[in-house]
Design a protein around this motif. Structure first.
Motif, PDB file in Angstrom:
ATOM      1  N   ALA A  51       7.636   8.902   2.927  1.00 58.75           N
ATOM      2  CA  ALA A  51       8.666   9.938   2.858  1.00 58.75           C
ATOM      3  C   ALA A  51       9.964   9.367   2.291  1.00 58.75           C
ATOM      4  O   ALA A  51      10.610   9.978   1.432  1.00 58.75           O
ATOM      5  CB  ALA A  51       8.905  10.520   4.250  1.00 58.75           C
ATOM      6  N   GLU A  52      10.340   8.182   2.742  1.00 62.61           N
ATOM      7  CA  GLU A  52      11.564   7.543   2.249  1.00 62.61           C
ATOM      8  C   GLU A  52      11.484   7.283   0.750  1.00 62.61           C
ATOM      9  O   GLU A  52      12.447   7.544   0.008  1.00 62.61           O
ATOM     10  CB  GLU A  52      11.792   6.233   2.997  1.00 62.61           C
ATOM     11  CG  GLU A  52      13.053   5.497   2.572  1.00 62.61           C
ATOM     12  CD  GLU A  52      13.230   4.190   3.321  1.00 62.61           C
ATOM     13  OE1 GLU A  52      14.376   3.743   3.460  1.00 62.61           O
ATOM     14  OE2 GLU A  52      12.214   3.613   3.763  1.00 62.61           O
ATOM     15  N   ARG A  53      10.344   6.784   0.288  1.00 61.60           N
ATOM     16  CA  ARG A  53      10.195   6.478  -1.136  1.00 61.60           C
ATOM     17  C   ARG A  53      10.199   7.735  -1.991  1.00 61.60           C
ATOM     18  O   ARG A  53      10.531   7.676  -3.182  1.00 61.60           O
ATOM     19  CB  ARG A  53       8.911   5.681  -1.358  1.00 61.60           C
ATOM     20  CG  ARG A  53       9.019   4.221  -0.903  1.00 61.60           C
ATOM     21  CD  ARG A  53       7.642   3.577  -0.884  1.00 61.60           C
ATOM     22  NE  ARG A  53       7.697   2.131  -0.690  1.00 61.60           N
ATOM     23  CZ  ARG A  53       7.860   1.536   0.496  1.00 61.60           C
ATOM     24  NH1 ARG A  53       7.992   2.291   1.600  1.00 61.60           N
ATOM     25  NH2 ARG A  53       7.887   0.225   0.605  1.00 61.60           N
ATOM     26  N   LEU A  54       9.832   8.869  -1.409  1.00 62.80           N
ATOM     27  CA  LEU A  54       9.820  10.133  -2.157  1.00 62.80           C
ATOM     28  C   LEU A  54      11.140  10.895  -2.022  1.00 62.80           C
ATOM     29  O   LEU A  54      11.264  12.013  -2.517  1.00 62.80           O
ATOM     30  CB  LEU A  54       8.660  11.009  -1.675  1.00 62.80           C
ATOM     31  CG  LEU A  54       7.256  10.459  -1.940  1.00 62.80           C
ATOM     32  CD1 LEU A  54       6.189  11.428  -1.411  1.00 62.80           C
ATOM     33  CD2 LEU A  54       7.030  10.192  -3.430  1.00 62.80           C
ATOM     34  N   LEU A  91       0.827  -1.206   0.000  1.00 61.28           N
ATOM     35  CA  LEU A  91       0.000   0.000   0.000  1.00 61.28           C
ATOM     36  C   LEU A  91       0.864   1.260   0.000  1.00 61.28           C
ATOM     37  O   LEU A  91       0.557   2.246  -0.685  1.00 61.28           O
ATOM     38  CB  LEU A  91      -0.936   0.009   1.207  1.00 61.28           C
ATOM     39  CG  LEU A  91      -2.011  -1.081   1.239  1.00 61.28           C
ATOM     40  CD1 LEU A  91      -2.813  -1.010   2.535  1.00 61.28           C
ATOM     41  CD2 LEU A  91      -2.948  -0.970   0.038  1.00 61.28           C
ATOM     42  N   THR A  92       1.966   1.232   0.752  1.00 55.91           N
ATOM     43  CA  THR A  92       2.856   2.396   0.796  1.00 55.91           C
ATOM     44  C   THR A  92       3.482   2.650  -0.567  1.00 55.91           C
ATOM     45  O   THR A  92       3.599   3.800  -1.011  1.00 55.91           O
ATOM     46  CB  THR A  92       3.948   2.193   1.859  1.00 55.91           C
ATOM     47  OG1 THR A  92       3.348   1.935   3.129  1.00 55.91           O
ATOM     48  CG2 THR A  92       4.825   3.431   1.977  1.00 55.91           C
ATOM     49  N   GLN A  93       3.874   1.587  -1.240  1.00 60.41           N
ATOM     50  CA  GLN A  93       4.454   1.738  -2.579  1.00 60.41           C
ATOM     51  C   GLN A  93       3.422   2.322  -3.542  1.00 60.41           C
ATOM     52  O   GLN A  93       3.754   3.190  -4.366  1.00 60.41           O
ATOM     53  CB  GLN A  93       4.958   0.388  -3.094  1.00 60.41           C
ATOM     54  CG  GLN A  93       5.668   0.454  -4.439  1.00 60.41           C
ATOM     55  CD  GLN A  93       6.891   1.353  -4.395  1.00 60.41           C
ATOM     56  OE1 GLN A  93       7.696   1.277  -3.459  1.00 60.41           O
ATOM     57  NE2 GLN A  93       7.038   2.218  -5.394  1.00 60.41           N
ATOM     58  N   ALA A  94       2.180   1.859  -3.438  1.00 55.78           N
ATOM     59  CA  ALA A  94       1.120   2.400  -4.293  1.00 55.78           C
ATOM     60  C   ALA A  94       0.853   3.873  -3.978  1.00 55.78           C
ATOM     61  O   ALA A  94       0.626   4.682  -4.893  1.00 55.78           O
ATOM     62  CB  ALA A  94      -0.152   1.571  -4.125  1.00 55.78           C
ATOM     63  N   VAL A 151       1.441   4.850  10.075  1.00 57.71           N
ATOM     64  CA  VAL A 151       1.839   3.552   9.529  1.00 57.71           C
ATOM     65  C   VAL A 151       2.476   3.724   8.148  1.00 57.71           C
ATOM     66  O   VAL A 151       3.377   2.970   7.764  1.00 57.71           O
ATOM     67  CB  VAL A 151       0.625   2.612   9.449  1.00 57.71           C
ATOM     68  CG1 VAL A 151       0.977   1.298   8.761  1.00 57.71           C
ATOM     69  CG2 VAL A 151       0.066   2.337  10.848  1.00 57.71           C
ATOM     70  N   PHE A 152       2.019   4.734   7.399  1.00 55.09           N
ATOM     71  CA  PHE A 152       2.467   4.926   6.021  1.00 55.09           C
ATOM     72  C   PHE A 152       3.451   6.091   5.857  1.00 55.09           C
ATOM     73  O   PHE A 152       4.201   6.119   4.881  1.00 55.09           O
ATOM     74  CB  PHE A 152       1.259   5.191   5.115  1.00 55.09           C
ATOM     75  CG  PHE A 152       0.234   4.101   5.133  1.00 55.09           C
ATOM     76  CD1 PHE A 152       0.449   2.900   4.473  1.00 55.09           C
ATOM     77  CD2 PHE A 152      -0.955   4.255   5.834  1.00 55.09           C
ATOM     78  CE1 PHE A 152      -0.489   1.882   4.500  1.00 55.09           C
ATOM     79  CE2 PHE A 152      -1.910   3.250   5.862  1.00 55.09           C
ATOM     80  CZ  PHE A 152      -1.675   2.059   5.195  1.00 55.09           C
ATOM     81  N   ALA A 153       3.434   7.060   6.762  1.00 54.44           N
ATOM     82  CA  ALA A 153       4.124   8.327   6.516  1.00 54.44           C
ATOM     83  C   ALA A 153       5.630   8.165   6.365  1.00 54.44           C
ATOM     84  O   ALA A 153       6.239   8.740   5.442  1.00 54.44           O
ATOM     85  CB  ALA A 153       3.806   9.324   7.623  1.00 54.44           C
ATOM     86  N   ALA A 154       6.270   7.417   7.252  1.00 51.11           N
ATOM     87  CA  ALA A 154       7.727   7.288   7.176  1.00 51.11           C
ATOM     88  C   ALA A 154       8.158   6.572   5.897  1.00 51.11           C
ATOM     89  O   ALA A 154       9.082   7.014   5.206  1.00 51.11           O
ATOM     90  CB  ALA A 154       8.250   6.547   8.403  1.00 51.11           C
TER      91      ALA A 154
END
Length: 241
Positions: free
Chosen positions: A113-116, A82-85, A107-110
């Motif tokens: 942020a890393e992926r961006l 889900l984070t990747q999506a 759950v998703f924010a960190a």
């Protein structure tokens, strides 16, 4: 005809085994993707995959329900997917910082942020520390915690990070808009440019009435989750208003 059953709603079950895997479309027969649904609702994710959500009757309304996501009960693999999506959606909105909404947005924010390519993100919080200031807070509500009237705070030490900069709000879901809209208003008052939001789940109309057309249009979601009504043969999506 919609049933009005004061006893516990049929075709619901404990959520213990939900949110633990992403299925392929081939694993779901076309007929099972369509209502009526019993026990779970399959939703199609941006970029592919199917996630089954448990059905939860709303308090005081045995014939009304939501298909829910509790992100901190999901498997590591599901959260990663889900984070990747969410990251694939968020790349179209250039921002300086990610602002995570408590609690499940964390759950998703960190990971987002890393992926961006960001080195940090800014959390808002429900817990008031003694150095917090009321003018850096707002009251929020939610469809799953109606009447809660919880207050969300921005730590004054983090204000210089966001003031005068563009941010992307991150949460697990948007449903009524009664959480996201007050936060959006607060940050705008603090001279923060909210460029949009990204969530895992948009529930119902995604709070369009409260957020307004422009803001609601700036919220991107990995999947859509219908509000449900109970009929004699199972759960059906409620008609759009």
């Amino acid at each position: 005809m919609t049933t009005n059953n004061p006893s516990p709603s049929p075709w619901t079950k404990p959520t213990t085994d939900f949110w633990q895997q992403i299925d392929t479309a081939e694993q779901w027969q076309a007929a099972r993707m369509q209502p009526p649904w019993r026990y779970g609702v399959p939703v199609t994710l941006v970029g592919g995959g199917v996630l089954e959500l448990p059905i939860r009757p709303l308090p005081g309304h045995a014939d009304r329900a939501v298909a829910s996501l509790i992100a901190n009960q999901a498997s590591v693999a599901v959260i990663d997917h889900l984070t990747q999506a969410m990251a694939s959606l968020a790349r179209s909105t250039a921002v300086d910082l990610i602002v995570g909404l408590p609690t499940l947005g964390f759950v998703f924010a960190a990971g987002l942020a890393e992926r961006l390519g960001h080195t940090r993100w800014v959390p808002l919080g429900y817990s008031r520390k003694f150095w917090y200031r009321d003018e850096l807070s707002t009251v929020v509500d939610s469809i799953t915690s109606p009447g809660s009237g919880k207050r969300i705070y921005l730590d004054p030490n983090l204000l210089p990070l966001v003031q005068g900069r563009s941010v992307l709000l991150v949460d697990d879901a948007v449903s009524s808009g009664r959480t996201m809209a007050p936060v959006w208003d607060l940050l705008t008052r603090l001279d923060v440019q909210v460029s949009g939001a990204v969530v895992a789940m948009r529930q119902g109309d995604g709070g369009r009435e409260i957020l307004g057309t422009e803001r609601a249009g700036a919220v991107q979601a990995v999947f859509e989750s219908p509000l449900l009504t109970l009929k004699e043969n199972g759960w059906w999506p409620m008609p759009a208003r």
